[in-house]
Scaffold this motif. Structure first.
Motif, PDB file in Angstrom:
ATOM      1  N   GLN A 184       0.850  -1.194   0.000  1.00 60.85           N
ATOM      2  CA  GLN A 184       0.000   0.000   0.000  1.00 60.85           C
ATOM      3  C   GLN A 184       0.892   1.253   0.000  1.00 60.85           C
ATOM      4  OE1 GLN A 184      -3.327  -0.292  -0.130  1.00 60.85           O
ATOM      5  NE2 GLN A 184      -3.245  -2.518   0.063  1.00 60.85           N
ATOM      6  N   VAL A 185       0.306   2.374  -0.330  1.00 62.24           N
ATOM      7  CA  VAL A 185       1.048   3.632  -0.234  1.00 62.24           C
ATOM      8  C   VAL A 185       1.237   3.980   1.239  1.00 62.24           C
ATOM      9  CG1 VAL A 185       0.288   4.504  -2.461  1.00 62.24           C
ATOM     10  CG2 VAL A 185      -1.068   5.001  -0.445  1.00 62.24           C
ATOM     11  N   TRP A 186       2.117   4.926   1.529  1.00 64.31           N
ATOM     12  CA  TRP A 186       2.567   5.159   2.902  1.00 64.31           C
ATOM     13  C   TRP A 186       1.437   5.397   3.888  1.00 64.31           C
ATOM     14  CZ3 TRP A 186       2.399   9.450   6.170  1.00 64.31           C
ATOM     15  CH2 TRP A 186       3.107   9.285   7.344  1.00 64.31           C
ATOM     16  N   GLY A 187       0.528   6.307   3.658  1.00 66.25           N
ATOM     17  CA  GLY A 187      -0.527   6.633   4.620  1.00 66.25           C
ATOM     18  C   GLY A 187      -1.496   5.476   4.842  1.00 66.25           C
ATOM     19  N   VAL A 188      -1.864   4.818   3.767  1.00 71.22           N
ATOM     20  CA  VAL A 188      -2.777   3.671   3.869  1.00 71.22           C
ATOM     21  C   VAL A 188      -2.087   2.506   4.585  1.00 71.22           C
ATOM     22  CG1 VAL A 188      -4.154   2.019   2.536  1.00 71.22           C
ATOM     23  CG2 VAL A 188      -3.991   4.392   1.783  1.00 71.22           C
ATOM     24  N   ARG A 189      -0.800   2.337   4.347  1.00 69.45           N
ATOM     25  CA  ARG A 189      -0.039   1.274   5.002  1.00 69.45           C
ATOM     26  C   ARG A 189      -0.043   1.457   6.518  1.00 69.45           C
ATOM     27  NH1 ARG A 189       5.894   1.615   3.926  1.00 69.45           N
ATOM     28  NH2 ARG A 189       5.060   2.016   1.870  1.00 69.45           N
ATOM     29  N   GLU A 190       0.131   2.695   6.962  1.00 71.84           N
ATOM     30  CA  GLU A 190       0.138   2.962   8.397  1.00 71.84           C
ATOM     31  C   GLU A 190      -1.230   2.696   9.022  1.00 71.84           C
ATOM     32  OE1 GLU A 190       2.994   3.476   9.895  1.00 71.84           O
ATOM     33  OE2 GLU A 190       3.854   3.353   7.891  1.00 71.84           O
ATOM     34  N   LEU A 191      -2.301   3.103   8.327  1.00 69.52           N
ATOM     35  CA  LEU A 191      -3.655   2.833   8.812  1.00 69.52           C
ATOM     36  C   LEU A 191      -3.954   1.338   8.833  1.00 69.52           C
ATOM     37  CD1 LEU A 191      -5.651   5.684   7.052  1.00 69.52           C
ATOM     38  CD2 LEU A 191      -5.174   5.456   9.497  1.00 69.52           C
ATOM     39  N   CYS A 192      -3.516   0.648   7.809  1.00 72.10           N
ATOM     40  CA  CYS A 192      -3.731  -0.796   7.736  1.00 72.10           C
ATOM     41  C   CYS A 192      -2.998  -1.505   8.874  1.00 72.10           C
ATOM     42  CB  CYS A 192      -3.242  -1.317   6.390  1.00 72.10           C
ATOM     43  SG  CYS A 192      -3.433  -3.084   6.153  1.00 72.10           S
ATOM     44  N   THR A 193      -1.762  -1.127   9.120  1.00 75.83           N
ATOM     45  CA  THR A 193      -0.979  -1.724  10.208  1.00 75.83           C
ATOM     46  C   THR A 193      -1.614  -1.426  11.560  1.00 75.83           C
ATOM     47  OG1 THR A 193       1.042  -1.495   8.897  1.00 75.83           O
ATOM     48  CG2 THR A 193       1.313  -1.864  11.240  1.00 75.83           C
ATOM     49  N   ALA A 194      -2.108  -0.216  11.731  1.00 73.93           N
ATOM     50  CA  ALA A 194      -2.760   0.145  12.993  1.00 73.93           C
ATOM     51  C   ALA A 194      -4.056  -0.635  13.204  1.00 73.93           C
ATOM     52  CB  ALA A 194      -3.034   1.638  13.029  1.00 73.93           C
ATOM     53  N   SER A 195      -4.758  -0.937  12.129  1.00 75.91           N
ATOM     54  CA  SER A 195      -6.003  -1.687  12.272  1.00 75.91           C
ATOM     55  C   SER A 195      -5.751  -3.174  12.503  1.00 75.91           C
ATOM     56  CB  SER A 195      -6.881  -1.492  11.034  1.00 75.91           C
ATOM     57  OG  SER A 195      -6.306  -2.123   9.914  1.00 75.91           O
ATOM     58  N   VAL A 196      -4.617  -3.674  12.053  1.00 74.45           N
ATOM     59  CA  VAL A 196      -4.276  -5.088  12.220  1.00 74.45           C
ATOM     60  C   VAL A 196      -3.692  -5.359  13.611  1.00 74.45           C
ATOM     61  CG1 VAL A 196      -2.651  -6.853  11.395  1.00 74.45           C
ATOM     62  CG2 VAL A 196      -3.955  -5.525   9.768  1.00 74.45           C
TER      63      VAL A 196
END
Length: 82
Positions: free
Chosen positions: A39-51
């Motif tokens: 994922q792109v940087w911002g979405v990657r951080e949100l995805c990691t935080a949700s996981v």
């Protein structure tokens, strides 16, 4: 001697459980966050935080149970009377 044996066995079991819980959390976090890597940087951080919460819960509880049981087994072997 029996009280010392119980204390040593309990200490080994709990230490092993906490260590395995932390290790299980790390492994689960790495495995579940791999789907976020492309994922792109911002979405990657949100995805990691949700996981993270699910990975922390599943990995740490599995590791805690497994580590405590194996630690108790090893502790009983270590303190076994000869």
């Amino acid at each position: 001697m029996t009280k010392k044996r119980v204390l040593i066995c309990t200490f080994i079991a709990l230490t092993s459980g906490f260590f395995a819980g932390f290790t299980g959390w790390q492994i689960s976090m790495n495995l579940k966050s791999q789907k976020c890597q492309n994922q792109v940087w911002g979405v990657r951080e949100l995805c990691t935080a949700s996981v993270a919460p699910g990975a922390m819960w599943s990995g740490s509880t599995t590791g805690l149970w497994t580590g405590t049981i194996l630690g108790a087994f090893v502790g009983s072997l270590v303190t076994k009377k000869k």
